[in-house]
Design an enzyme around this catalytic site. Sequence first.
Site, short mmCIF file in Angstrom:
data_model
loop_
_atom_site.label_atom_id
_atom_site.label_comp_id
_atom_site.label_asym_id
_atom_site.label_seq_id
_atom_site.Cartn_x
_atom_site.Cartn_y
_atom_site.Cartn_z
N GLY A 48 -7.57 28.13 90.90
CA GLY A 48 -7.21 28.46 89.53
C GLY A 48 -5.92 29.26 89.51
N GLN A 53 0.17 34.99 86.23
CA GLN A 53 0.42 34.99 87.68
C GLN A 53 1.77 34.37 88.06
OE1 GLN A 53 -3.70 33.31 88.65
NE2 GLN A 53 -3.32 34.67 90.37
N CYS A 94 -8.14 36.08 95.00
CA CYS A 94 -7.15 35.81 93.96
C CYS A 94 -5.79 35.61 94.61
CB CYS A 94 -7.10 36.99 92.99
SG CYS A 94 -5.88 36.82 91.68
N LEU A 95 -5.05 34.62 94.12
CA LEU A 95 -3.72 34.35 94.69
C LEU A 95 -2.77 35.53 94.48
CD1 LEU A 95 -3.24 30.62 93.60
CD2 LEU A 95 -3.97 31.49 95.84
N HIS A 136 -12.84 34.52 85.83
CA HIS A 136 -11.73 35.11 86.58
C HIS A 136 -10.40 34.85 85.87
CE1 HIS A 136 -9.74 36.02 90.63
NE2 HIS A 136 -8.75 35.49 89.92
N GLU A 137 -10.18 33.59 85.44
CA GLU A 137 -8.89 33.25 84.81
C GLU A 137 -8.75 33.91 83.44
OE1 GLU A 137 -6.78 32.15 86.79
OE2 GLU A 137 -8.20 31.49 88.32
N HIS A 140 -7.63 37.34 83.78
CA HIS A 140 -6.18 37.45 83.98
C HIS A 140 -5.44 37.54 82.65
CE1 HIS A 140 -5.29 37.19 88.22
NE2 HIS A 140 -6.02 36.11 88.40
NI NI Z 1 -6.73 35.37 90.21
#
Ligand code: NI
Length: 170
Positions: A48, A53, A94-95, A136-137, A140
């Site tokens: 995701g 991000q 998480c990226l 999670h998204e 963000h």
């Molecule tokens: Ni993330």
Amino acid sequence: MSIRRIVKHGEAALKRHSAPVDYEAMRGELPALLRDMWKTMYAARGVGLAAPQIGLNLRLAVIDVKPEGRSRRLVLINPEIVKLEGELREEEGCLSVPGVYAKVQRAARATIRALDQKGRPYELSGEGLLARAFQHEIDHLDGKLFIDRLAFEHKLRVLAVVRELKPTWA
Ligand code: NI
């Protein structure tokens, strides 16, 4: 078209509350932006990616948790949680916090409402990794990272790891 740099923990874009997407106003630029988001997400081997991000504070995210090993691309424009059910504590990463993982308590099932890439409204329920990705998204988009969901003591321990790894991040 290009792979974008992924914004990391500590950078301002991840802490802001993102603004809704005006679909009609963004219609023209959206396909190219989504292509970049998919490319960036797959290159980083994520499941995701939310617009903050890549430094864009817009309520937009992409998810592909590859159910049954096959790609299923979901575009979430202005997503909202409609329903949460059950609880599950599972490891999450998480990226934007590369190399850091922690068990996070989330709802086991989640139903969201959003617009797809063509601006059509849809509602979708997910469980397991998909339910986790929805939550999670959307976090963000509200300026929240998975580590912000941890209990205080646990968060302190995870932040120690973050500090250690930070110099290795690009
Ligand atoms: Ni993330």
